[in-house]
Motif scaffolding. Sequence first.
Motif, PDB file in Angstrom:
ATOM      1  N   MET B  68      88.937-109.028  44.380  1.00  0.00           N
ATOM      2  CA  MET B  68      89.609-108.248  45.425  1.00  0.00           C
ATOM      3  C   MET B  68      88.784-107.017  45.782  1.00  0.00           C
ATOM      4  SD  MET B  68      92.244-108.115  47.454  1.00  0.00           S
ATOM      5  CE  MET B  68      94.032-107.993  47.437  1.00  0.00           C
ATOM      6  N   ARG B  69      88.188-106.385  44.785  1.00  0.00           N
ATOM      7  CA  ARG B  69      87.356-105.209  45.098  1.00  0.00           C
ATOM      8  C   ARG B  69      86.133-105.620  45.922  1.00  0.00           C
ATOM      9  NH1 ARG B  69      88.581-103.648  39.542  1.00  0.00           N
ATOM     10  NH2 ARG B  69      90.407-102.290  39.732  1.00  0.00           N
ATOM     11  N   LYS B  70      85.609-106.787  45.627  1.00  0.00           N
ATOM     12  CA  LYS B  70      84.479-107.264  46.429  1.00  0.00           C
ATOM     13  C   LYS B  70      84.931-107.540  47.866  1.00  0.00           C
ATOM     14  CE  LYS B  70      80.685-108.153  45.352  1.00  0.00           C
ATOM     15  NZ  LYS B  70      79.528-107.207  45.453  1.00  0.00           N
ATOM     16  N   LEU B  71      86.130-108.088  48.012  1.00  0.00           N
ATOM     17  CA  LEU B  71      86.643-108.336  49.367  1.00  0.00           C
ATOM     18  C   LEU B  71      86.815-107.017  50.112  1.00  0.00           C
ATOM     19  CD1 LEU B  71      89.279-111.159  48.624  1.00  0.00           C
ATOM     20  CD2 LEU B  71      86.982-111.429  49.607  1.00  0.00           C
ATOM     21  N   ILE B  74      83.417-105.825  51.149  1.00  0.00           N
ATOM     22  CA  ILE B  74      82.952-106.591  52.307  1.00  0.00           C
ATOM     23  C   ILE B  74      83.634-106.093  53.581  1.00  0.00           C
ATOM     24  CG2 ILE B  74      83.112-108.892  53.374  1.00  0.00           C
ATOM     25  CD1 ILE B  74      82.396-109.984  50.537  1.00  0.00           C
ATOM     26  N   ALA B  75      84.928-105.796  53.475  1.00  0.00           N
ATOM     27  CA  ALA B  75      85.653-105.275  54.643  1.00  0.00           C
ATOM     28  C   ALA B  75      85.009-103.979  55.140  1.00  0.00           C
ATOM     29  CB  ALA B  75      87.122-105.044  54.292  1.00  0.00           C
ATOM     30  N   ARG B  76      84.620-103.138  54.196  1.00  0.00           N
ATOM     31  CA  ARG B  76      84.014-101.853  54.586  1.00  0.00           C
ATOM     32  C   ARG B  76      82.596-102.025  55.116  1.00  0.00           C
ATOM     33  NH1 ARG B  76      86.168-100.160  49.510  1.00  0.00           N
ATOM     34  NH2 ARG B  76      88.072 -98.983  49.915  1.00  0.00           N
ATOM     35  N   THR B  77      81.839-102.900  54.479  1.00  0.00           N
ATOM     36  CA  THR B  77      80.411-102.984  54.766  1.00  0.00           C
ATOM     37  C   THR B  77      80.102-103.890  55.953  1.00  0.00           C
ATOM     38  OG1 THR B  77      80.132-102.807  52.387  1.00  0.00           O
ATOM     39  CG2 THR B  77      78.162-103.330  53.666  1.00  0.00           C
ATOM     40  N   TYR B  78      80.835-104.986  56.060  1.00  0.00           N
ATOM     41  CA  TYR B  78      80.475-105.995  57.061  1.00  0.00           C
ATOM     42  C   TYR B  78      81.510-106.109  58.177  1.00  0.00           C
ATOM     43  CZ  TYR B  78      77.229-107.507  53.422  1.00  0.00           C
ATOM     44  OH  TYR B  78      76.243-107.556  52.481  1.00  0.00           O
ATOM     45  N   GLU B 107      76.845-111.787  48.441  1.00  0.00           N
ATOM     46  CA  GLU B 107      77.707-110.865  47.689  1.00  0.00           C
ATOM     47  C   GLU B 107      78.915-111.600  47.125  1.00  0.00           C
ATOM     48  OE1 GLU B 107      78.215-106.942  48.110  1.00  0.00           O
ATOM     49  OE2 GLU B 107      77.016-106.626  49.923  1.00  0.00           O
ATOM     50  N   LEU B 108      79.490-112.482  47.925  1.00  0.00           N
ATOM     51  CA  LEU B 108      80.631-113.260  47.432  1.00  0.00           C
ATOM     52  C   LEU B 108      80.253-114.068  46.190  1.00  0.00           C
ATOM     53  CD1 LEU B 108      82.221-114.787  50.661  1.00  0.00           C
ATOM     54  CD2 LEU B 108      83.253-113.073  49.161  1.00  0.00           C
ATOM     55  N   ALA B 109      79.048-114.638  46.232  1.00  0.00           N
ATOM     56  CA  ALA B 109      78.618-115.495  45.119  1.00  0.00           C
ATOM     57  C   ALA B 109      78.540-114.705  43.812  1.00  0.00           C
ATOM     58  CB  ALA B 109      77.274-116.146  45.434  1.00  0.00           C
ATOM     59  N   THR B 110      78.297-113.398  43.904  1.00  0.00           N
ATOM     60  CA  THR B 110      78.221-112.596  42.671  1.00  0.00           C
ATOM     61  C   THR B 110      79.579-112.464  41.993  1.00  0.00           C
ATOM     62  OG1 THR B 110      78.593-110.461  43.763  1.00  0.00           O
ATOM     63  CG2 THR B 110      76.304-111.215  43.602  1.00  0.00           C
ATOM     64  N   VAL B 111      80.660-112.741  42.723  1.00  0.00           N
ATOM     65  CA  VAL B 111      81.992-112.704  42.092  1.00  0.00           C
ATOM     66  C   VAL B 111      82.638-114.091  42.140  1.00  0.00           C
ATOM     67  CG1 VAL B 111      82.409-110.250  42.493  1.00  0.00           C
ATOM     68  CG2 VAL B 111      83.123-111.923  44.224  1.00  0.00           C
ATOM     69  N   GLU B 112      81.792-115.131  42.131  1.00  0.00           N
ATOM     70  CA  GLU B 112      82.282-116.511  42.054  1.00  0.00           C
ATOM     71  C   GLU B 112      83.185-116.863  43.235  1.00  0.00           C
ATOM     72  OE1 GLU B 112      83.863-117.151  38.061  1.00  0.00           O
ATOM     73  OE2 GLU B 112      82.483-115.644  37.313  1.00  0.00           O
TER      74      GLU B 112
END
Lengths: 170, 544
Positions: B68-71, B74-78, B107-112
């Motif tokens: 969720m933190r990665k999501l 991503i929302a902030r960055t992309y 980036e998604l792949a880094t959190v499976e």
Amino acid sequence: MVDRNPVAGGPGGGPGTLEPAPGGERDWLRFRDDPAPDEPAVTLDAFLDQSNAGSVRLEAGDDVRRLGPVLDRLRLVEVDFPRFRDGRGFSSARVLREMGYTGEIKATGDVLVDLIYFMRRCGFDSFAPNVPFNREDVNAAMSRYPYVYQPAADDAVPIWKLRHPDLANG
Amino acid sequence: MYRYDKYDQAMVDARVEEFRDQARRRIEGHLTDDQFKPLRLKNGLYLQLHAYMLRVAIPYGTFDSRQMRKLAHIARTYDRGYGHFTTRQNIQYNWIKLEEAADLLGELATVEMHAIQTSGESVRNISADQYAGAAADEIIDPRPWCEMIRQMTTFMPEFSYLPRKFKIAVIASKVDRAALRWHDFALRIVKNDAGEIGFEVYAGGGMGRTPFIAFKIRDFLPTDQIFSYLQAVLRVWNRNARRDNIHKQRMKILVHELGEEEFARQVEEEFQHFLTLATDFPQAEYDRIAAYFAPPPFEQGLSDEIDRSDPEFALWVDRQTVAHKAPGYAIANISLKPIGGIPGDISADQMDLVADLAERYSFDEIRATHAQNLVLPHVRKQDLYAVWQALTEAGLADVNLDLVTDIIACPGLDYCSLANARSIPLAQKIAERFADRQRQQDLGELKIKISGCINACGHHHAGNIGILGVDKKGSESYQLLLGGSGDEETSQAKITGPGFDENGIVDAIERTVERYRAIREPGERFIDTYRRVGMDQFKEAIYG
Ligand code: SF4
């Protein structure tokens, strides 16, 4: 146990060679060592009627299982892809291999280079696309995936077998 | 929760590199958009009205705080600081640049995580009961099967180009919270008389322009034959479906054209053939996956008491929490349907907050629901107050689960290139009309679902009240439908009559709802009353 996918160098074929088509008009890709059949492929109906033909051309809607009784006189099956979105040919090739056919299966028509790896897994071992492939794209597509999740018509060992080597016995 | 091993990780990483290469070929002009389209569609990347949209898979709706933190990142960055949860338990980003898409997938792949097969003509992300592993009424946690099916259906060579998309759902209880029979292929885990676990199998459901409810194709399928069976279904469809008309290629159409019996017969024949190929996954692999879904270490001896002295909190507890199988625990639903908000939207900061709460209070688990809400599946009852306070501060404590303002809406004309009409502003208008809390509570369970076009991404066929955006001589117009349901008594909504403009449809809904209030019997939900009295009563209220 091999911990890499052996699709690219599967049985009956080296890494794949680009060679001129028999007609000479374009490059095609072939993963077999035997000489390429050079007689023209006939339609499924014609093939079933004609006892001397050795090459057949399957249209996307043809029922590949009709070839079941006559596999022993077949050397080449061309499977046509009228549009890349038409995926019926993937099943045709795999069914042919399931029936025990070991001759050449050639994909023709609108074939996407990005999908040839999956086509190889279904049993295709030569490709004569409308638009010739470029060697680099072929190499990239064939070496992309290190493993496979599920068995298909090739010898690739699915991941679950790699995870449970004690179980795998073939 | 499942964790990737080196094999899963290698497959996802390979996919990212493949896409990076394809995107580069497109950007450098070696691929036309026509050639690139099928490739990007295998990675969830759509070209929409204003930008690219990327759909990220949340397999069977289960994820954790790290993801969720990665999501959020991503929302902030992309994107523009938001994400949008969809009816397929996925998340979408609406403002993606092609040049950045490969990095995003990396980036998604880094959190499976990945976007594999979230669009295009493939087996899509698998849906499941959002309460899996927590629900008091389930036979067994369905998620190990979901994960196994995810692996079975990732990069299936034979089904590289299916006639259309193929959606699978899996549940393990009588109550259906996943709209099972609206899927192409659906499994309900059951126990037979001998006490063995197996699947009750449904096939041929789907919404879109020709809706069908899936029929039961098999009463009991042994679990260790699922891959054979699934391949059989896919092969029968792949070989026999029409390919000449994209609107007639979903499996439901083939089932309809062949008839259920003939379709089932062909599947059975192909199934017997597949069994001889011995392609099924072994029990040991199920056991390996199931170990990841072992129940978290629930504390023993917890009290079931909840301090209800704060009336606002008590309201939230009554509406948003659901019985958990472990004593002293509750399932907490987080509404993504604030009055006037965009259904399913969540800001990056809110995502971070939900991640924190999951980590602290819910054994690090979060669920996405097909109704576009979130769930903290395992919260100690004694922690509910703290959770509610934090949600309140973040604007996430709305009390409307399954109520009239808990509206499902597709992105519609604000984003979608296929839309006839806007969905989001209409959802907002309806929510505002029914904003009064007491009125919502009084109306009880009432599921409104809005689609901006006939493709039905907003599930209007399954709405107690469904709304369909149509193009009427160049202006937006809405049809009203009643009586649909995605629960265990699945039904398809019917059109009431002539359509309405945006204000007219809100009035028509109000007249419908008021008629229900006038004629309901004690304890009846809207759908119960509709089923009892039928369409005419409501037609009269709507059209006079
Ligand atoms: S229902 Fe239509 S408008 Fe809405 S998201 Fe789907 S395709 Fe777009």
